[in-house]
Design a protein around this motif. Structure first.
Motif, PDB file in Angstrom:
ATOM      1  N   GLN A 162       2.651  -2.260 -40.916  1.00  0.00           N
ATOM      2  CA  GLN A 162       1.628  -1.548 -39.937  1.00  0.00           C
ATOM      3  C   GLN A 162       0.790  -2.625 -39.034  1.00  0.00           C
ATOM      4  O   GLN A 162       0.730  -2.631 -37.928  1.00  0.00           O
ATOM      5  CB  GLN A 162       0.687  -0.884 -40.646  1.00  0.00           C
ATOM      6  CG  GLN A 162       1.459   0.631 -40.921  1.00  0.00           C
ATOM      7  CD  GLN A 162       0.190   1.573 -41.625  1.00  0.00           C
ATOM      8  OE1 GLN A 162      -0.341   1.229 -42.352  1.00  0.00           O
ATOM      9  NE2 GLN A 162       0.531   2.904 -41.272  1.00  0.00           N
ATOM     10  N   ARG A 163       0.442  -3.839 -39.822  1.00  0.00           N
ATOM     11  CA  ARG A 163      -0.034  -5.090 -39.171  1.00  0.00           C
ATOM     12  C   ARG A 163       0.453  -5.942 -38.530  1.00  0.00           C
ATOM     13  O   ARG A 163       0.420  -6.316 -37.488  1.00  0.00           O
ATOM     14  CB  ARG A 163      -1.170  -5.755 -40.142  1.00  0.00           C
ATOM     15  CG  ARG A 163      -2.127  -4.996 -40.911  1.00  0.00           C
ATOM     16  CD  ARG A 163      -3.249  -5.815 -41.570  1.00  0.00           C
ATOM     17  NE  ARG A 163      -2.436  -6.550 -42.641  1.00  0.00           N
ATOM     18  CZ  ARG A 163      -2.340  -6.255 -43.974  1.00  0.00           C
ATOM     19  NH1 ARG A 163      -2.797  -4.870 -44.287  1.00  0.00           N
ATOM     20  NH2 ARG A 163      -1.916  -6.923 -44.730  1.00  0.00           N
ATOM     21  N   TYR A 164       1.547  -6.135 -39.091  1.00  0.00           N
ATOM     22  CA  TYR A 164       2.377  -7.529 -38.357  1.00  0.00           C
ATOM     23  C   TYR A 164       3.934  -6.920 -38.066  1.00  0.00           C
ATOM     24  O   TYR A 164       4.737  -7.892 -37.594  1.00  0.00           O
ATOM     25  CB  TYR A 164       2.598  -8.550 -39.625  1.00  0.00           C
ATOM     26  CG  TYR A 164       1.395  -9.108 -40.255  1.00  0.00           C
ATOM     27  CD1 TYR A 164       0.279  -9.556 -39.342  1.00  0.00           C
ATOM     28  CD2 TYR A 164       1.063  -8.626 -41.350  1.00  0.00           C
ATOM     29  CE1 TYR A 164      -0.935  -9.801 -39.836  1.00  0.00           C
ATOM     30  CE2 TYR A 164      -0.265  -9.358 -41.811  1.00  0.00           C
ATOM     31  CZ  TYR A 164      -1.151  -9.673 -41.065  1.00  0.00           C
ATOM     32  OH  TYR A 164      -2.192 -10.067 -41.658  1.00  0.00           O
ATOM     33  N   HIS A 165       4.395  -5.978 -38.549  1.00  0.00           N
ATOM     34  CA  HIS A 165       5.716  -5.314 -38.099  1.00  0.00           C
ATOM     35  C   HIS A 165       6.975  -5.980 -38.613  1.00  0.00           C
ATOM     36  O   HIS A 165       7.890  -6.268 -37.842  1.00  0.00           O
ATOM     37  CB  HIS A 165       5.931  -5.307 -36.499  1.00  0.00           C
ATOM     38  CG  HIS A 165       4.829  -4.258 -36.019  1.00  0.00           C
ATOM     39  ND1 HIS A 165       5.083  -2.834 -36.077  1.00  0.00           N
ATOM     40  CD2 HIS A 165       3.842  -4.270 -35.105  1.00  0.00           C
ATOM     41  CE1 HIS A 165       4.034  -2.472 -35.619  1.00  0.00           C
ATOM     42  NE2 HIS A 165       3.114  -3.126 -35.131  1.00  0.00           N
ATOM     43  N   HIS A 166       6.536  -6.803 -39.694  1.00  0.00           N
ATOM     44  CA  HIS A 166       7.756  -7.402 -40.539  1.00  0.00           C
ATOM     45  C   HIS A 166       8.714  -6.638 -41.170  1.00  0.00           C
ATOM     46  O   HIS A 166       8.433  -5.372 -41.611  1.00  0.00           O
ATOM     47  CB  HIS A 166       7.265  -8.297 -41.840  1.00  0.00           C
ATOM     48  CG  HIS A 166       6.094  -9.396 -41.172  1.00  0.00           C
ATOM     49  ND1 HIS A 166       5.341 -10.000 -42.459  1.00  0.00           N
ATOM     50  CD2 HIS A 166       6.050 -10.169 -40.052  1.00  0.00           C
ATOM     51  CE1 HIS A 166       4.620 -10.956 -41.571  1.00  0.00           C
ATOM     52  NE2 HIS A 166       4.914 -11.102 -40.360  1.00  0.00           N
ATOM     53  N   PRO A 167       9.969  -6.721 -41.002  1.00  0.00           N
ATOM     54  CA  PRO A 167      11.083  -5.707 -41.428  1.00  0.00           C
ATOM     55  C   PRO A 167      10.986  -5.548 -42.689  1.00  0.00           C
ATOM     56  O   PRO A 167      10.582  -6.386 -43.368  1.00  0.00           O
ATOM     57  CB  PRO A 167      12.168  -6.505 -40.882  1.00  0.00           C
ATOM     58  CG  PRO A 167      11.898  -7.830 -40.891  1.00  0.00           C
ATOM     59  CD  PRO A 167      10.523  -7.994 -40.074  1.00  0.00           C
ATOM     60  N   LEU A 168      11.259  -4.190 -43.092  1.00  0.00           N
ATOM     61  CA  LEU A 168      11.270  -4.009 -44.648  1.00  0.00           C
ATOM     62  C   LEU A 168      12.656  -3.014 -44.799  1.00  0.00           C
ATOM     63  O   LEU A 168      12.718  -2.014 -44.158  1.00  0.00           O
ATOM     64  CB  LEU A 168       9.991  -3.207 -44.843  1.00  0.00           C
ATOM     65  CG  LEU A 168       9.832  -2.941 -46.377  1.00  0.00           C
ATOM     66  CD1 LEU A 168       9.757  -4.012 -47.404  1.00  0.00           C
ATOM     67  CD2 LEU A 168       8.513  -2.099 -46.421  1.00  0.00           C
ATOM     68  N   SER A 169      13.316  -3.426 -45.782  1.00  0.00           N
ATOM     69  CA  SER A 169      14.410  -2.520 -46.128  1.00  0.00           C
ATOM     70  C   SER A 169      14.468  -2.137 -47.668  1.00  0.00           C
ATOM     71  O   SER A 169      13.665  -2.609 -48.322  1.00  0.00           O
ATOM     72  CB  SER A 169      15.640  -3.106 -45.672  1.00  0.00           C
ATOM     73  OG  SER A 169      15.916  -3.361 -44.384  1.00  0.00           O
ATOM     74  N   LEU A 170      15.053  -1.196 -47.958  1.00  0.00           N
ATOM     75  CA  LEU A 170      15.158  -0.521 -49.280  1.00  0.00           C
ATOM     76  C   LEU A 170      16.699  -0.167 -49.761  1.00  0.00           C
ATOM     77  O   LEU A 170      17.357   0.626 -48.737  1.00  0.00           O
ATOM     78  CB  LEU A 170      14.250   0.654 -49.342  1.00  0.00           C
ATOM     79  CG  LEU A 170      14.233   1.296 -50.786  1.00  0.00           C
ATOM     80  CD1 LEU A 170      13.479   0.605 -51.841  1.00  0.00           C
ATOM     81  CD2 LEU A 170      13.525   2.864 -50.666  1.00  0.00           C
ATOM     82  N   ILE A 171      17.123  -0.520 -50.988  1.00  0.00           N
ATOM     83  CA  ILE A 171      18.080  -0.102 -51.454  1.00  0.00           C
ATOM     84  C   ILE A 171      17.994   0.637 -52.551  1.00  0.00           C
ATOM     85  O   ILE A 171      17.129   0.371 -53.528  1.00  0.00           O
ATOM     86  CB  ILE A 171      19.161  -1.256 -51.949  1.00  0.00           C
ATOM     87  CG1 ILE A 171      19.428  -2.357 -50.663  1.00  0.00           C
ATOM     88  CG2 ILE A 171      20.532  -1.044 -52.587  1.00  0.00           C
ATOM     89  CD1 ILE A 171      20.031  -3.612 -51.158  1.00  0.00           C
ATOM     90  N   ILE A 172      18.545   1.924 -52.711  1.00  0.00           N
ATOM     91  CA  ILE A 172      18.778   2.539 -53.945  1.00  0.00           C
ATOM     92  C   ILE A 172      20.289   2.777 -54.597  1.00  0.00           C
ATOM     93  O   ILE A 172      21.048   3.243 -53.653  1.00  0.00           O
ATOM     94  CB  ILE A 172      17.877   4.128 -53.847  1.00  0.00           C
ATOM     95  CG1 ILE A 172      16.750   4.006 -53.352  1.00  0.00           C
ATOM     96  CG2 ILE A 172      18.141   4.959 -54.925  1.00  0.00           C
ATOM     97  CD1 ILE A 172      15.862   5.117 -53.270  1.00  0.00           C
ATOM     98  N   PHE A 173      20.353   2.520 -55.758  1.00  0.00           N
ATOM     99  CA  PHE A 173      21.709   2.564 -56.287  1.00  0.00           C
ATOM    100  C   PHE A 173      21.836   3.047 -57.439  1.00  0.00           C
ATOM    101  O   PHE A 173      20.838   2.974 -58.254  1.00  0.00           O
ATOM    102  CB  PHE A 173      22.584   1.248 -56.141  1.00  0.00           C
ATOM    103  CG  PHE A 173      22.092   0.130 -56.996  1.00  0.00           C
ATOM    104  CD1 PHE A 173      22.609   0.227 -58.264  1.00  0.00           C
ATOM    105  CD2 PHE A 173      21.008  -0.930 -56.785  1.00  0.00           C
ATOM    106  CE1 PHE A 173      22.098  -0.908 -59.276  1.00  0.00           C
ATOM    107  CE2 PHE A 173      20.561  -1.793 -57.656  1.00  0.00           C
ATOM    108  CZ  PHE A 173      21.240  -2.018 -58.814  1.00  0.00           C
ATOM    109  N   ASP A 174      22.677   3.691 -58.085  1.00  0.00           N
ATOM    110  CA  ASP A 174      22.917   4.199 -59.266  1.00  0.00           C
ATOM    111  C   ASP A 174      24.352   3.553 -59.816  1.00  0.00           C
ATOM    112  O   ASP A 174      25.169   3.396 -59.121  1.00  0.00           O
ATOM    113  CB  ASP A 174      22.295   5.397 -59.605  1.00  0.00           C
ATOM    114  CG  ASP A 174      23.336   6.719 -59.422  1.00  0.00           C
ATOM    115  OD1 ASP A 174      24.278   6.117 -58.692  1.00  0.00           O
ATOM    116  OD2 ASP A 174      23.123   7.428 -59.698  1.00  0.00           O
TER     117      ASP A 174
END
Length: 304
Positions: free
Chosen positions: A167-179
């Motif tokens: 929200q402050r710097y707009h650095h990209p962020l991703s998420l992986i969910i695996f099983d």
């Protein structure tokens, strides 16, 4: 009177913790006590020098700010900080602890000026053992007992922190969910102890593919999550594919007693400006379920 003064000075010198008198400008005016070399270094040479004479600028500025804030507020304040002999000029070869020391600093303003300046008494108490114990307890509270990966609690804390950063710097962020695909069959055929070995091995295989800043968490059962700071969707999908191929290419003979292959299915999402944490997680979850329904052993990204 003289005897009383001598007794007082002897008592002060015997104080177990070092007591500094520091002026508002950052000058070491006096040092009393703290002569046990098992816990402290001898800082008597600091008297008449300033903080900026003996400490790196950033550290000196911090101490000076704490002194001035204490004087401004006119009350006792308590701070915690780390300092090692290597941080203080003149202590590099002094007798005392080799490791960095954690201190609790109790700072009290003096009512009368010292040598024409307002000043504080700064009592520095060695809390290194307590700090280490606190850190160990924190690690245990954030760690999955079986695999050594982080747990769901740590994942949610990290998501909150990274979301605020986004929200402050707009650095990209991703998420992986695996099983793990059809993991129940592993437990049914080989037993839960063997299944636990598989989970531990997969954790280690995945950790080797991740950067130091990435966060691998056991989300529950045979489900894992990987939080990827400063990572866009394309790069996150590439990493998820590397994880999938790494696991699929490993022979679990050592863990299970016979040659055996295991695959994973994964969903990938990335954070958008209108997002909340829940929507980021839901898209990754949706991608995982789509991967399961698409035949397993694949990666599905959900951009939106």
């Amino acid at each position: 009177m003289k005897q009383n003064l001598e007794l007082l000075m002897e008592m002060l010198a015997a104080l177990p913790d070092p007591v500094f008198v520091l002026s508002e400008s950052g000058k070491y005016v006096a040092l009393i006590g703290g002569h046990d070399a098992r816990y402290y270094h001898d800082g008597s040479h600091l008297v008449n020098f300033s903080l900026h004479d003996v400490l790196p600028k950033e550290r000196a500025d911090w101490f000076l700010q704490e002194i001035q804030q204490t004087i401004s507020e006119g009350r006792l304040r308590t701070v915690e900080y780390a300092l090692g002999a290597r941080d203080v000029k003149g202590l590099e070869l002094a007798e005392g602890p080799d490791e960095e020391i954690w201190f609790e600093g109790r700072i009290q303003p003096l009512r009368k000026p010292v040598k024409g300046e307002r000043a504080v008494v700064w009592v520095a108490r060695n809390i290194t053992e307590r700090y280490k114990m606190q850190m160990q307890l924190k690690i245990l509270s954030e760690q999955d007992e079986l695999t050594g990966a982080f747990n769901r609690r740590k994942l949610m804390e990290a998501l909150e922190e990274r979301f605020a950063e986004y929200q402050r710097y707009h650095h990209p962020l991703s998420l992986i969910i695996f099983d793990l695909d059809r993991f129940k069959g592993v437990n049914d055929k080989f037993g839960h102890i063997a299944g636990d070995k598989v989970l531990l091995t997969i954790t280690n295989l995945c950790q080797k593919q991740l950067r130091q800043q990435d966060l691998l968490c056991r989300h529950g059962g045979e489900e894992f999550a990987v939080l990827l700071p400063n990572t866009n969707l394309v790069d996150a999908v590439q990493l998820a594919e590397r994880l999938r191929k790494t696991v699929a290419g490993y022979d679990f003979k050592q863990e299970l007693g016979e040659s055996y292959s295991i695959s994973i299915s994964a969903g990938v999402s990335t954070l958008h400006s209108e997002d909340k944490i829940e929507s980021l997680m839901k898209r990754a979850d949706d991608g995982l379920y789509q991967a399961k329904n698409s035949g397993r052993n694949c990666v599905i990204s959900r951009p939106s």
